[in-house]
Design an enzyme around this catalytic site. Structure first.
Site, PDB file in Angstrom:
ATOM      1  N   TYR A 222      25.880  49.733   3.346  1.00  0.00           N
ATOM      2  CA  TYR A 222      26.296  48.332   3.557  1.00  0.00           C
ATOM      3  C   TYR A 222      25.599  47.364   2.601  1.00  0.00           C
ATOM      4  CZ  TYR A 222      29.318  49.852   7.179  1.00  0.00           C
ATOM      5  OH  TYR A 222      30.350  50.487   7.809  1.00  0.00           O
TER       6      TYR A 222
ATOM      7  N   GLN B  72      40.969  42.743   9.244  1.00  0.00           N
ATOM      8  CA  GLN B  72      40.160  43.946   9.428  1.00  0.00           C
ATOM      9  C   GLN B  72      39.083  43.988   8.337  1.00  0.00           C
ATOM     10  OE1 GLN B  72      42.936  47.509  10.459  1.00  0.00           O
ATOM     11  NE2 GLN B  72      44.164  46.044   9.301  1.00  0.00           N
ATOM     12  N   ASN B  73      39.203  43.107   7.370  1.00  0.00           N
ATOM     13  CA  ASN B  73      38.284  43.121   6.229  1.00  0.00           C
ATOM     14  C   ASN B  73      36.964  42.472   6.595  1.00  0.00           C
ATOM     15  OD1 ASN B  73      40.439  44.209   4.856  1.00  0.00           O
ATOM     16  ND2 ASN B  73      41.042  42.273   3.907  1.00  0.00           N
TER      17      ASN B  73
ATOM     18  N   HIS C 100      36.622  43.202  12.736  1.00  0.00           N
ATOM     19  CA  HIS C 100      35.707  44.316  12.471  1.00  0.00           C
ATOM     20  C   HIS C 100      34.376  43.855  11.896  1.00  0.00           C
ATOM     21  CE1 HIS C 100      39.329  47.279  12.378  1.00  0.00           C
ATOM     22  NE2 HIS C 100      38.923  46.983  13.599  1.00  0.00           N
TER      23      HIS C 100
ATOM     24  N   CYS D 280      21.096  41.149  15.200  1.00  0.00           N
ATOM     25  CA  CYS D 280      19.833  41.676  15.704  1.00  0.00           C
ATOM     26  C   CYS D 280      20.066  42.516  16.968  1.00  0.00           C
ATOM     27  CB  CYS D 280      18.871  40.524  16.025  1.00  0.00           C
ATOM     28  SG  CYS D 280      17.287  41.147  16.632  1.00  0.00           S
TER      29      CYS D 280
ATOM     30  N   CYS E 273      13.920  39.760  12.141  1.00  0.00           N
ATOM     31  CA  CYS E 273      14.990  38.869  12.623  1.00  0.00           C
ATOM     32  C   CYS E 273      14.451  37.438  12.606  1.00  0.00           C
ATOM     33  CB  CYS E 273      15.368  39.263  14.057  1.00  0.00           C
ATOM     34  SG  CYS E 273      16.341  38.008  14.921  1.00  0.00           S
TER      35      CYS E 273
ATOM     36  N   LEU F 128      51.776  47.594  -0.321  1.00  0.00           N
ATOM     37  CA  LEU F 128      52.098  48.272  -1.584  1.00  0.00           C
ATOM     38  C   LEU F 128      53.008  49.471  -1.334  1.00  0.00           C
ATOM     39  CD1 LEU F 128      51.362  48.026  -4.579  1.00  0.00           C
ATOM     40  CD2 LEU F 128      49.577  49.725  -4.221  1.00  0.00           C
TER      41      LEU F 128
ATOM     42  N   ALA G  16      50.149  42.582  -3.049  1.00  0.00           N
ATOM     43  CA  ALA G  16      49.966  41.373  -2.228  1.00  0.00           C
ATOM     44  C   ALA G  16      49.938  40.109  -3.101  1.00  0.00           C
ATOM     45  CB  ALA G  16      48.668  41.486  -1.435  1.00  0.00           C
TER      46      ALA G  16
HETATM   47  C1  BV8 Z   1      37.708  51.492  19.181  1.00  0.00           C
HETATM   48  C2  BV8 Z   1      34.582  48.168   9.400  1.00  0.00           C
HETATM   49  C3  BV8 Z   1      37.333  51.835  21.452  1.00  0.00           C
HETATM   50  C4  BV8 Z   1      33.757  49.240   8.801  1.00  0.00           C
HETATM   51  C5  BV8 Z   1      36.386  49.484  10.258  1.00  0.00           C
HETATM   52  C6  BV8 Z   1      42.477  59.032  17.799  1.00  0.00           C
HETATM   53  C7  BV8 Z   1      43.681  58.345  17.922  1.00  0.00           C
HETATM   54  C8  BV8 Z   1      43.730  56.943  17.934  1.00  0.00           C
HETATM   55  C9  BV8 Z   1      42.556  56.222  17.827  1.00  0.00           C
HETATM   56  C10 BV8 Z   1      41.368  56.903  17.699  1.00  0.00           C
HETATM   57  C11 BV8 Z   1      41.317  58.291  17.685  1.00  0.00           C
HETATM   58  N1  BV8 Z   1      40.026  58.663  17.536  1.00  0.00           N
HETATM   59  C12 BV8 Z   1      39.256  57.558  17.472  1.00  0.00           C
HETATM   60  C13 BV8 Z   1      40.052  56.475  17.588  1.00  0.00           C
HETATM   61  C14 BV8 Z   1      39.658  55.088  17.594  1.00  0.00           C
HETATM   62  C15 BV8 Z   1      39.346  54.632  16.177  1.00  0.00           C
HETATM   63  C16 BV8 Z   1      40.484  54.929  15.233  1.00  0.00           C
HETATM   64  O1  BV8 Z   1      41.511  54.273  15.253  1.00  0.00           O
HETATM   65  N2  BV8 Z   1      40.260  55.985  14.407  1.00  0.00           N
HETATM   66  C17 BV8 Z   1      41.268  56.363  13.428  1.00  0.00           C
HETATM   67  C18 BV8 Z   1      40.556  56.920  12.185  1.00  0.00           C
HETATM   68  C19 BV8 Z   1      42.183  57.403  14.053  1.00  0.00           C
HETATM   69  N3  BV8 Z   1      39.164  53.196  16.275  1.00  0.00           N
HETATM   70  C20 BV8 Z   1      37.951  52.697  16.574  1.00  0.00           C
HETATM   71  O2  BV8 Z   1      36.962  53.388  16.713  1.00  0.00           O
HETATM   72  C21 BV8 Z   1      37.895  51.208  16.822  1.00  0.00           C
HETATM   73  N4  BV8 Z   1      37.227  50.993  18.076  1.00  0.00           N
HETATM   74  O3  BV8 Z   1      38.733  52.125  19.273  1.00  0.00           O
HETATM   75  O4  BV8 Z   1      36.908  51.237  20.255  1.00  0.00           O
HETATM   76  C22 BV8 Z   1      36.432  51.383  22.497  1.00  0.00           C
HETATM   77  C23 BV8 Z   1      36.936  51.231  23.764  1.00  0.00           C
HETATM   78  C24 BV8 Z   1      36.122  50.815  24.754  1.00  0.00           C
HETATM   79  C25 BV8 Z   1      34.780  50.548  24.500  1.00  0.00           C
HETATM   80  C26 BV8 Z   1      34.272  50.701  23.208  1.00  0.00           C
HETATM   81  C27 BV8 Z   1      35.107  51.126  22.198  1.00  0.00           C
HETATM   82  C28 BV8 Z   1      37.064  50.483  15.775  1.00  0.00           C
HETATM   83  C29 BV8 Z   1      37.656  50.692  14.424  1.00  0.00           C
HETATM   84  C30 BV8 Z   1      36.926  49.783  13.436  1.00  0.00           C
HETATM   85  C31 BV8 Z   1      36.212  50.626  12.409  1.00  0.00           C
HETATM   86  N5  BV8 Z   1      35.723  49.738  11.348  1.00  0.00           N
HETATM   87  N6  BV8 Z   1      35.953  48.610   9.352  1.00  0.00           N
HETATM   88  C32 BV8 Z   1      33.599  49.039   7.339  1.00  0.00           C
HETATM   89  O5  BV8 Z   1      34.322  48.226   6.731  1.00  0.00           O
HETATM   90  O6  BV8 Z   1      32.726  49.720   6.794  1.00  0.00           O
HETATM   91  S1  BV8 Z   1      37.862  50.262   9.998  1.00  0.00           S
HETATM   92  C33 BV8 Z   1      38.424  50.035   8.411  1.00  0.00           C
HETATM   93  O7  BV8 Z   1      39.496  50.961   8.157  1.00  0.00           O
HETATM   94  C34 BV8 Z   1      39.106  48.723   8.185  1.00  0.00           C
HETATM   95  O8  BV8 Z   1      38.439  47.675   8.833  1.00  0.00           O
HETATM   96  C35 BV8 Z   1      40.494  48.919   8.710  1.00  0.00           C
HETATM   97  O9  BV8 Z   1      40.561  48.590  10.073  1.00  0.00           O
HETATM   98  C36 BV8 Z   1      40.683  50.396   8.658  1.00  0.00           C
HETATM   99  C37 BV8 Z   1      41.896  50.773   7.851  1.00  0.00           C
HETATM  100  O10 BV8 Z   1      41.715  50.234   6.608  1.00  0.00           O
HETATM  101  P1  BV8 Z   1      42.854  49.319   5.911  1.00  0.00           P
HETATM  102  O11 BV8 Z   1      42.352  47.930   5.938  1.00  0.00           O
HETATM  103  O12 BV8 Z   1      44.206  49.567   6.472  1.00  0.00           O
HETATM  104  O13 BV8 Z   1      42.739  49.892   4.474  1.00  0.00           O
HETATM  105  P2  BV8 Z   1      43.345  51.270   3.957  1.00  0.00           P
HETATM  106  O14 BV8 Z   1      42.589  51.637   2.737  1.00  0.00           O
HETATM  107  O15 BV8 Z   1      43.450  52.257   5.080  1.00  0.00           O
HETATM  108  O16 BV8 Z   1      44.825  50.864   3.562  1.00  0.00           O
HETATM  109  C38 BV8 Z   1      45.015  49.909   2.542  1.00  0.00           C
HETATM  110  C39 BV8 Z   1      46.494  49.603   2.534  1.00  0.00           C
HETATM  111  O17 BV8 Z   1      46.718  48.592   1.555  1.00  0.00           O
HETATM  112  C40 BV8 Z   1      47.335  50.797   2.114  1.00  0.00           C
HETATM  113  O18 BV8 Z   1      48.464  50.855   2.959  1.00  0.00           O
HETATM  114  C41 BV8 Z   1      47.739  50.481   0.674  1.00  0.00           C
HETATM  115  O19 BV8 Z   1      49.045  50.939   0.380  1.00  0.00           O
HETATM  116  C42 BV8 Z   1      47.746  48.976   0.692  1.00  0.00           C
HETATM  117  N7  BV8 Z   1      47.451  48.388  -0.611  1.00  0.00           N
HETATM  118  C43 BV8 Z   1      46.617  48.849  -1.587  1.00  0.00           C
HETATM  119  N8  BV8 Z   1      46.625  47.989  -2.624  1.00  0.00           N
HETATM  120  C44 BV8 Z   1      47.450  46.960  -2.293  1.00  0.00           C
HETATM  121  C45 BV8 Z   1      47.975  47.205  -1.017  1.00  0.00           C
HETATM  122  N9  BV8 Z   1      48.842  46.370  -0.415  1.00  0.00           N
HETATM  123  C46 BV8 Z   1      49.186  45.247  -1.091  1.00  0.00           C
HETATM  124  N10 BV8 Z   1      48.728  44.953  -2.322  1.00  0.00           N
HETATM  125  C47 BV8 Z   1      47.859  45.771  -2.951  1.00  0.00           C
HETATM  126  N11 BV8 Z   1      47.421  45.458  -4.174  1.00  0.00           N
END
Ligand code: BV8
Length: 244
Positions: free
Chosen positions: A63, A102-103, A120, A128, A147, A213, A230
């Site tokens: 980070y 989400q960013n 997120h 803290c 902190c 995209l 975008a």
């Molecule tokens: C929760 C911060 C519950 C971190 C992030 C099984 C099934 C379903 C769900 C789950 C499962 N197992 C686990 C889960 C839950 C899990 C989840 O969904 N896992 C996935 C992998 C299956 N989710 C969680 O854990 C969430 N919490 O469920 O809590 C709970 C309930 C009760 C009590 C407590 C808890 C929390 C998830 C948050 C994780 N943190 N970010 C960091 O940044 O380091 S996630 C991170 O990835 C992002 O924030 C975002 O949310 C996610 C996906 O990323 P995107 O933003 O979509 O980016 P990506 O690269 O994937 O895609 C980019 C897109 O842009 C592409 O489509 C591409 O084509 C397009 N693109 C590229 N260039 C361009 C463009 N478009 C336009 N123009 C361009 N130029």
């Protein structure tokens, strides 16, 4: 997309794709769109409370590197267009715009958006674990700085990791209930609950539009999908909405 005249309240969900053209890596930046890697670790394996407990230095360095990197980037035309919509929509229509991102970068704010909901968390905040205070933080955390509120060396990134509850879900669902239009920009639809918002919006009666995209995992749920960068799609859509 049929006439926009009846649209008053808009919820916009953005993902890494909206910051891609500013030079911030997307998550699925891997060769075949698979999960991206950092120091040979899958992001999903580093962005978890378990990883932080097991190897805090690894996670803090991950980070610290990204927090520093975003401060060298600039908002792109998509951020600027969304900032314009955020500022002008209410005056023009009396309706509301909510940008849910989400960013964890601050490019929406630097692009002129006023009230961004970072579901997120944010790179530029430290949280803290001892006293729950949050502080704006632009430097590293690897040296375990005290902190500012309680002096404990307990600051962690203010980031929602996998398995942690995203922020302000009540506010998001409140806005989805009022939305006439839900627009998803630059997200793969891979991570929940964000990836499910389009279905919630549809069930609550909103029209749904995807600007991306490539087709996302949730594309089938959208009334309309426009494919392209975008920086081109978003300014064109904002001009359409503001009638300019
Ligand atoms: C929760 C911060 C519950 C971190 C992030 C099984 C099934 C379903 C769900 C789950 C499962 N197992 C686990 C889960 C839950 C899990 C989840 O969904 N896992 C996935 C992998 C299956 N989710 C969680 O854990 C969430 N919490 O469920 O809590 C709970 C309930 C009760 C009590 C407590 C808890 C929390 C998830 C948050 C994780 N943190 N970010 C960091 O940044 O380091 S996630 C991170 O990835 C992002 O924030 C975002 O949310 C996610 C996906 O990323 P995107 O933003 O979509 O980016 P990506 O690269 O994937 O895609 C980019 C897109 O842009 C592409 O489509 C591409 O084509 C397009 N693109 C590229 N260039 C361009 C463009 N478009 C336009 N123009 C361009 N130029």
């Amino acid at each position: 997309m049929g006439g926009m005249s009846h649209i008053r309240n808009i919820v916009i969900l953005t993902g890494a794709g909206v910051s891609a053209e500013s030079g911030i890596d997307t998550f699925r930046a891997g060769a075949n769109g698979g999960p991206s890697l950092w120091e040979q670790h899958r992001v999903e394996d580093v962005a978890t409370p378990e990883a932080y407990a097991r190897d805090p230095d690894l996670v803090l360095r991950f980070y610290d590197m990204r927090r520093a990197a975003i401060q060298t980037k600039e908002p792109n035309a998509a951020h600027l267009a969304l900032g314009r919509l955020d500022r002008e929509w209410a005056r023009k229509t009396g309706g509301q715009v909510l940008i849910v991102t989400q960013n964890v970068d601050d490019l929406h704010e630097r692009g002129g958006a006023v009230d961004v909901l970072h579901m997120h968390g944010e790179h530029l905040n430290a949280w803290c674990a001892a006293c729950d205070a949050r502080h704006r933080w632009t430097g590293p955390l690897i040296q375990r700085p005290p902190c500012p509120a309680c002096d404990e060396a307990a600051l962690r990134p203010d980031i929602v990791w996998f398995g942690e509850m995203p922020y302000r879900m009540d506010d998001i669902f409140g806005a989805l209930r009022e939305a006439d239009l839900f627009v998803s920009i630059g997200t793969s639809g891979a991570v929940y609950p964000a990836a499910g918002f389009v279905r919630n919006a549809r069930e609550l009666g909103a029209r749904t539009l995807e600007l991306n995209l490539e087709r996302s995992q949730g594309s089938a749920w959208f009334d309309e999908t426009r494919l392209g960068p975008a920086s081109e799609l978003v300014p064109a859509w904002v001009d359409e909405m503001l009638g300019s």
